[in-house]
Design a protein around this motif. Sequence first.
Motif, short mmCIF file in Angstrom:
data_model
loop_
_atom_site.label_atom_id
_atom_site.label_comp_id
_atom_site.label_asym_id
_atom_site.label_seq_id
_atom_site.Cartn_x
_atom_site.Cartn_y
_atom_site.Cartn_z
N ASP A 204 0.82 -1.21 0.00
CA ASP A 204 0.00 0.00 0.00
C ASP A 204 0.85 1.27 0.00
N ILE A 205 0.40 2.26 -0.77
CA ILE A 205 1.01 3.59 -0.75
C ILE A 205 0.52 4.34 0.49
N ILE A 206 1.44 4.90 1.28
CA ILE A 206 1.05 5.64 2.49
C ILE A 206 1.12 7.15 2.29
N ASN A 207 1.88 7.62 1.28
CA ASN A 207 1.88 9.04 0.97
C ASN A 207 2.53 9.28 -0.39
N ILE A 208 2.23 10.46 -0.94
CA ILE A 208 2.77 10.85 -2.24
C ILE A 208 3.28 12.29 -2.14
N GLY A 209 4.08 12.70 -3.11
CA GLY A 209 4.57 14.07 -3.11
C GLY A 209 5.08 14.47 -4.47
N LEU A 210 5.13 15.79 -4.70
CA LEU A 210 5.62 16.35 -5.95
C LEU A 210 6.76 17.31 -5.64
N GLY A 211 7.90 17.13 -6.29
CA GLY A 211 9.02 18.03 -6.11
C GLY A 211 9.35 18.73 -7.41
N SER A 212 9.61 20.03 -7.33
CA SER A 212 9.96 20.78 -8.54
C SER A 212 10.83 21.97 -8.15
N HIS A 213 11.97 22.10 -8.82
CA HIS A 213 12.83 23.26 -8.60
C HIS A 213 13.49 23.63 -9.91
N ALA A 214 14.49 24.46 -9.87
CA ALA A 214 15.06 25.04 -11.09
C ALA A 214 15.55 24.00 -12.08
N SER A 217 11.95 18.07 -12.01
CA SER A 217 10.73 17.73 -11.27
C SER A 217 10.65 16.22 -11.07
N PHE A 218 9.99 15.81 -10.00
CA PHE A 218 9.86 14.38 -9.72
C PHE A 218 8.61 14.11 -8.91
N VAL A 219 8.21 12.86 -8.87
CA VAL A 219 7.07 12.40 -8.06
C VAL A 219 7.57 11.36 -7.07
N MET A 220 7.12 11.46 -5.82
CA MET A 220 7.51 10.51 -4.79
C MET A 220 6.33 9.64 -4.38
N MET A 221 6.58 8.35 -4.22
CA MET A 221 5.59 7.42 -3.68
C MET A 221 6.23 6.68 -2.51
N ALA A 222 5.64 6.81 -1.32
CA ALA A 222 6.14 6.12 -0.14
C ALA A 222 5.21 4.95 0.17
N TYR A 223 5.80 3.80 0.42
CA TYR A 223 5.02 2.58 0.65
C TYR A 223 5.10 2.15 2.11
N LYS A 224 4.17 1.27 2.48
CA LYS A 224 4.04 0.85 3.87
C LYS A 224 5.24 0.04 4.36
N ASP A 225 5.98 -0.60 3.45
CA ASP A 225 7.17 -1.34 3.87
C ASP A 225 8.32 -0.35 4.08
N CYS A 231 10.02 8.92 -9.15
CA CYS A 231 9.66 8.77 -10.57
C CYS A 231 9.71 10.12 -11.27
N ASP A 232 9.74 10.09 -12.61
CA ASP A 232 9.58 11.33 -13.34
C ASP A 232 8.09 11.64 -13.44
N VAL A 233 7.74 12.74 -14.08
CA VAL A 233 6.35 13.18 -14.10
C VAL A 233 5.46 12.35 -15.03
N ASP A 281 18.36 16.77 -16.47
CA ASP A 281 18.38 15.31 -16.42
C ASP A 281 18.61 14.84 -14.99
N PHE A 282 17.93 13.76 -14.63
CA PHE A 282 18.09 13.21 -13.27
C PHE A 282 19.50 12.72 -13.04
N ASN A 283 20.03 13.02 -11.85
CA ASN A 283 21.37 12.60 -11.49
C ASN A 283 21.35 11.48 -10.45
N GLU A 284 20.90 11.81 -9.22
CA GLU A 284 20.86 10.80 -8.16
C GLU A 284 20.02 11.30 -6.99
N VAL A 285 19.70 10.37 -6.09
CA VAL A 285 19.08 10.71 -4.80
C VAL A 285 20.14 10.49 -3.73
#
Length: 463
Positions: A204-214, A217-225, A231-233, A281-285
């Motif tokens: 199950d997904i417990i929360n989501i989020g959207l990040g965007s800066h200069a 942009s990215f989308v976050m999905m946090a799971y119960k585990d 992810c990208d948009v 372009d995405f680099n890393e987390v």
Amino acid sequence: MSGNGIKDGMAEGQESETFFSAIVVTLSLATVIGLLMLVCGFGTSGSSQGNAESEDISNEKTNNKSKKAKGNQPGKRQQKQQVKRGGQSTFSHPLLASTLKEHSSNVLDLDFSMNGKYLASCAEDRTVRVWSVKEFKDKVHKCLRGNVEYDHVTKIKFSPDCKAFITSLSIGNCIRVFKMAKKEDGSSSTISASLDFPKILSTDIINIGLGSHAHGSFVMMAYKDTTIQICDVKGEILQSIDTHHMNNNYAAVSPCGRFVASCGFTPDVKVWEVLFNKEGDFNEVKRVMDLKGHRASVYYLSFNTDSTRMATVSKDTTWKLWDTNVEYNKNQDPYLLYTGTYNHTGPSLLALSPDAHTVAIASGVRIMVYNATTGEEEESFEDVHTQPITKIGFDPSNRFLVSCGDRHIRVFHNVVGYRSNIASMEKKIKMSTTTKTQKERMQSQIRLMSECLAEILGESPKV
């Protein structure tokens, strides 16, 4: 027949008649006795039932008197919660600005747009709704409605441009994007689904989020585990994170759009930065910060607007305020600014106001509001909803605190924020480093906030 025979026959007839008469008398007596017993029995039963009914009525009257007496006892705060037919309730409090009532089932999540104009909400009634913040004080609250076919939304987050929002689907367990657009005639706006991300995990997904800066942009999905997916948009996975929390309680993207923070069964909070190159372009987390100090599982976390402050709440009965404006690239740890205690009754939610002056904690159906500078609990709202609270949050202007749990959304005036800001500015005015222009600007702001606070409380503004 002889005379003796006749006499004998007569004697036998008399004996037979006497025998039958005795039987008739006996049966008659038995019948009378049986009827008497039956009548006496019914009389006793009826008497007992009558006494029981009288006793029930008497008890009911006593209970009603007792309830009325309890209801007339003065409470700590003048708030009321009355249950209506169908399990719904009415709630009142002097600081309640309004109640939004269009949802027909329990509201699960809500989120303010970054421009402060809108509040988005989702519920089990298979709808998403967008409310106008400027209408919060009106008696009638209009909203835009979007339908969710064959599913319902559990989490909702506005996009940075405030023209769309992402949601997580309960059955689909994936992201669905909704867009807000004007009708061709310009008469009103509409909400429509535009994209579904592919399902990634069965957890199950417990929360989501959207990040965007200069830079990206990215989308976050946090799971119960212990999984967080970045992810990208369009839903393509950029990187998967293992939080090593044993299980995730919560995760969020910072309002500045750069950081992702998580908390869980372990007593620490972990913060990552999502990095893009100059070309987008995405680099890393990259792991950049740890918030350490709690002694038990951390339930929830919250950022202020510019991500320079974070607040956390834990099973160890404490909440903490952190200074995260540090040089993490040089391995500088966040500073602990304050540790407060709260009335822990189970898993709790938390919200830090955008200006970091107020902390709100929800536990069950109760909300406690703290001055983030002094740590004092200055307001408490009891029995806010008929079901456990599912989300609390402040609007970007710091004027309102909202909550959801049952099918209603409560909107409270943030008087703790007004008072805390006034006290902070008064302290700054006395500092020798404050310039004349700064003092005049802060004095003007103090006057405006004092007038707003006086209006909310029904008092005369202090001169």
